[in-house]
Write an enzyme that holds these catalytic residues in place. Structure first.
Site, PDB file in Angstrom:
ATOM      1  N   GLU A  86       6.753   3.339  11.620  1.00 45.99           N
ATOM      2  CA  GLU A  86       5.309   3.373  11.853  1.00 45.99           C
ATOM      3  C   GLU A  86       4.937   2.360  12.941  1.00 45.99           C
ATOM      4  O   GLU A  86       4.155   2.659  13.842  1.00 45.99           O
ATOM      5  CB  GLU A  86       4.565   3.066  10.554  1.00 45.99           C
ATOM      6  N   GLU A 110       0.849  -1.205   0.000  1.00 46.81           N
ATOM      7  CA  GLU A 110       0.000   0.000   0.000  1.00 46.81           C
ATOM      8  C   GLU A 110       0.883   1.254   0.000  1.00 46.81           C
ATOM      9  O   GLU A 110       0.638   2.213  -0.743  1.00 46.81           O
ATOM     10  CB  GLU A 110      -0.933  -0.028   1.215  1.00 46.81           C
TER      11      GLU A 110
END
Lengths: 457, 438
Positions: free
Chosen positions: A164, A87
């Site tokens: 992240e 993604e």
């Protein structure tokens, strides 16, 4: 503002039903002027791309969402996190566009874009002025077929997803606890693997793995296009045929069979300690039914159960009894998530008041649940919840993007447009007896109970 | 679901500006209350946002957190209704009445179906003017608030923000935590809560925005009923806060894989002629979205972080130019060095004409997209008044953005941006700070 963190999100995808589901009743849509709240239109291109158009002409703004029916639960063993990593890489280069050009063009047109990954789907969206829709479609179609992954892109991007993970997960003990709970609840299904991936597996993800995943799953016959806002269904059809139409279907792509859960025979219990935890809490998660195409009644009963037990911080059963009346809780929660392809969850838990142990809090929770089953549903509370379900249908019409998200997520987990629009009706058909039956069906053998504690105590 | 953040490169298409087409009407009631209204009849509900300027800055030094706790208690029982009764009455209407306290204001957000708007408004009025502040509710919400503050005390982001404010606004209410401390909240009495109620919600400090299925006449009558019984303001607003943090680094040890870094220096006032130039400059440099200089340098090129943002933090009583980033402890020193270099770049004319063109196209194109529903429009209308804008600002805002020149950007950067003045608050177990020359 004081944020009272109710750890309702200890399972990452746990969503209370009022938030995620769509409540657009046909009766209501029919009564509305065409400016907002029109009934969505649906069609399918020859290459299998499913398209839904939600017209709302109050403002000259449009949202395009492209959903792929593939997510973290479809990853090859050992490559956890590849769906989410891909993604990120979808915003890099294609054969026709430079690195970063996609988002630069969206920005240059005054738009915003983003993407998200779940266990069951991966979605991409842009919000732009209505006359920029075709440009967005051209670019979205381009990266469906022509993604190019360069070394100068994928290597630093792998560091980004590791950062992240550090930031959104490992820096928060409640999230780490949620990850452990989920890994324990699912004994065989990949829903037990975190969407972002296990760190040691993320560290070895690379271009080859991302490309293989892209080629296997990104194809028109494995995708759903949603256009919501100032748009005309026939124009959208012509545009979609121009840009997505030429991309051939991939007969190999499509929802693949996944490992599923065997019968559970043993209740599981976890204790996690972390010095960063200021407020200990107990959470229990059960396997629960999902919404199934053509059959949402069972899931609807669990959703109404979640709303009655935990839908309001004042009047829901757990908060009223544990927080307000007995004073043993700072907060208490419950909720059903049936928005998944294979297995849903039902969770409930308590943050104890000062001086109350986790053991006492858990016992009080069990007692209130037993009392609820014994006494039945309060008729007035039941009516209030039904009123809120009906009103949600009106409020959701105010936000075309939210309608696009709800319908897209429903179609991506295998429901039909009819199911999606019928969810409100399914909730309103639930009877108090069915709610109690759902509560009785919560099986401790198919559950995990976790205590999150600080180092002391 | 995981949000994705991304990058900026060459913009290939120019956008023709889209007109917002928002018809904002001023409304004045008999009692003299004013509002801005967007009438939108296609969906049968109304959204109303009320802002009471003041907020936690009105707290006396010895009752920190009083405004915040008082605001939480407004929806915990009013008139004849106890906490459960009040919540049940709201739920039965399927409307919502939400109060929030912030540093500079208390806000009230109302959403009501047209079919029972009067009932929802009656409940909102009750909460606003006749809250009970029952002992049981006070003790329960006090315990919840203390628990929340104890959680904050172990959250590296909150620790960094609080430490930065303490250094940045020494001696001013802005240096204090908005919600108080566990000790201050434990000490608040019911009288303190009553005093906070009188101080924070007043008829002469109130701004109203409304959007949806309601006429100007109905809104005017509704305001008189809702706000007419409130007292006059008695507690003065604070003076302007000078920025007090010197250049340097403050390290706060905290367990975890990352260091959270809050950084910044003095900012710019809203009424400064260069304010818009500063805003546009920051949009290019680090402002709140993905296509900025800092996101490209720190995330896309180096993979140092998941996200970085800076903002022109101009508020009612004090200003700063500040940012926030998280990175692995091992890379904290590298991040500080790079940030000072980026500050240098910005101060010394780094932004180009092409950067400015791109961001102007983006900002002017994106502006109309905000006005996308009754709830968001009501919020924008109230907040525009709070920030002191004229009612026609919506129609001229894009012209103001387009009027900013590259000379304006370079002038404001030279004036405002100073690498030597940057203060870094680092919460974590940072490495590599020894050789940075601080």
């Amino acid at each position: 503002m004081v944020t009272r963190i109710h750890p309702r999100a200890v399972l990452a995808a746990l969503a209370l039903w009022l938030g995620l589901a769509l409540f657009a009743s046909q009766q209501l849509a029919a009564a509305e002027p065409a400016a907002a709240g029109s009934t969505p239109r649906e069609f399918t291109l020859e290459n299998g791309l499913q398209v839904v158009v939600i017209e709302d002409r109050r403002a000259p703004v449009v949202t395009q969402m492209l959903w792929y029916r593939v997510g973290a639960a479809d990853e090859p063993p050992g490559l956890s996190g590849i769906a989410h990593y891909l993604e990120h890489l979808m915003f890099k280069a294609t054969d026709n566009m430079e690195q970063g050009e996609f988002s630069a063009v969206v920005e240059a047109n005054g738009g915003r874009d983003n993407a998200f990954t779940s266990w069951d789907y991966t979605g991409y969206f842009q919000r732009v002025a209505a006359d920029r829709l075709e440009l967005m479609m051209e670019m979205e179609a381009d990266r469906m077929a022509n993604l190019r992954i360069d070394l100068s892109d994928w290597l630093p991007e792998r560091d980004v997803i590791l950062e992240e993970r550090s930031q959104v997960l490992e820096s928060r003990p409640e999230r780490v606890f949620g990850e452990q709970m989920r890994a324990t609840l699912f004994q065989n299904h990949p829903y037990g693997i975190p969407i972002i991936g296990w760190r040691h597996e993320m560290e070895i993800l690379d271009e080859a793995a991302a490309t293989a995943f892209y080629r296997a799953h990104y194809a028109p016959n494995n995708a759903i296009l949603i256009v919501a806002g100032y748009a005309d269904a026939e124009e959208v059809r012509a545009m979609a045929e121009r840009h997505f139409g030429p991309i051939p279907a991939n007969p190999e792509a499509g929802p693949v069979a996944r490992p599923t859960e065997p019968p559970h025979h043993a209740e599981r219990r976890l204790i996690m300690r972390d010095p960063r935890v200021a407020q200990p809490f107990v959470n229990r998660v059960h396997l629960a039914p999902v919404r199934r195409a053509g059959d949402q009644a069972e899931a609807a009963a669990f959703s109404m159960l979640g709303a009655l037990l935990g839908g309001s911080s004042q009047t829901s059963v757990l908060e009223r009894r544990l927080t307000h009346e007995k004073g043993v809780a700072l907060s208490a929660w419950a909720g059903h998530n049936g928005n998944a392809r294979d297995h849903g969850t039902f969770s409930l838990g308590v943050t104890p008041a000062p001086g109350i142990s986790l053991e006492e809090a858990e016992a009080a929770l069990d007692a209130v649940l037993a009392e609820f089953i014994e006494n039945g549903v309060d008729a007035e509370q039941f009516e209030r919840v039904r009123m809120q379900v009906r009103a949600a249908a009106i409020y959701e019409l105010d936000d075309a993007s939210a309608r696009a998200r709800s319908i897209g997520a429903d179609l991506a987990i295998g429901l039909t447009l009819e199911d999606s629009l019928g969810w409100l009706g399914a909730l309103l058909e639930v009877t108090p007896d069915e709610v109690i039956a759902a509560a009785r069906a919560l099986d401790r053998r198919a559950s995990v109970t976790g205590w999150l504690k600080g180092e002391e105590g | 679901m995981i949000r994705h953040l991304r990058i900026l490169a060459v913009a290939a298409f120019a956008a023709t500006p889209l007109h917002a087409e928002i018809d904002i009407r001023p409304v004045t009631s008999e009692a003299g209350f004013t509002a801005w209204l967007v009438e939108e009849r296609s969906i049968p509900f109304v959204a109303i946002e009320v802002i009471f300027p003041g907020g936690a800055v009105l707290d006396a030094d010895n009752w920190l957190g009083a405004t915040s706790l008082m605001t939480e208690l407004l929806s915990e029982g009013a008139g004849d209704l106890d906490a459960q009764g009040f919540a049940a009455a709201i739920e039965a209407t399927a409307g919502s009445v939400r109060f929030d306290a912030g540093r500079d204001s208390v806000s009230l957000r109302i959403r009501a179906l047209s079919e029972n708007r009067d009932e929802v408004m009656a409940l909102a009025r009750l909460a606003l003017t006749e809250p009970r502040f029952d002992e049981a509710a006070l003790e329960r919400v006090r315990a919840q608030t203390i628990a929340s503050l104890e959680r904050d005390a172990r959250n590296p982001n909150t620790i960094a923000a609080r430490a930065f404010n303490e250094l940045a606004f020494e001696g001013h209410p802005y240096a204090r935590p908005t919600d108080g401390t566990p000790e201050s909240v434990a000490a608040l009495s019911r009288d303190d809560i009553l005093a906070a109620h009188q101080a924070a919600l007043t008829r002469d400090r109130v701004l109203v925005g409304a959007a949806g299925d309601i006429s100007a006449e109905e809104l005017a009558a509704l305001m008189d009923a809702l706000l007419g019984d409130l007292p006059e303001a008695t507690v003065p607003l604070p003076d302007y806060a000078e920025f007090t943090a010197p250049g340097g680094i403050t390290v706060i040890e905290h367990p975890g894989p990352q260091s959270v870094i809050a950084f910044g220096h003095a900012g710019i006032r809203r009424d400064d002629p260069d304010f818009m130039a500063a805003f546009v400059m920051n949009e290019i440099f680090g402002g709140g979205r993905f296509g900025t200089r800092l996101m490209r340098e720190m995330r896309t090129v180096r993979g140092l972080t998941y996200g970085i943002g800076t903002s022109v933090a101009t508020a009612q009583h004090g200003d700063s130019f500040q940012g926030r980033v998280s990175t692995d402890n091992a890379r904290a020193g590298e991040m500080v060095t790079l940030l000072r270099a980026e500050w240098d770049w910005l101060a010394n004319g780094g932004i180009t004409e092409a950067d400015l063109d791109r961001v102007q196209t983006y900002l002017t194109g994106a502006y109309p997209l905000r006005f996308d529903g009754n709830a968001s429009i009501a919020g924008i209308l109230a907040s525009m008044q709070f920030q002191g804008f004229d009612i026609d600002y919506v129609n001229v805002r894009n012209d103001l953005v387009r009027a900013v020149t590259i000379e304006d950007i370079h002038r404001v950067a030279e004036r405002m941006i100073d690498p030597e003045s940057l203060h870094f608050v680092i919460v974590g177990q940072p490495q590599g700070l020894e050789d940075l020359g601080f």
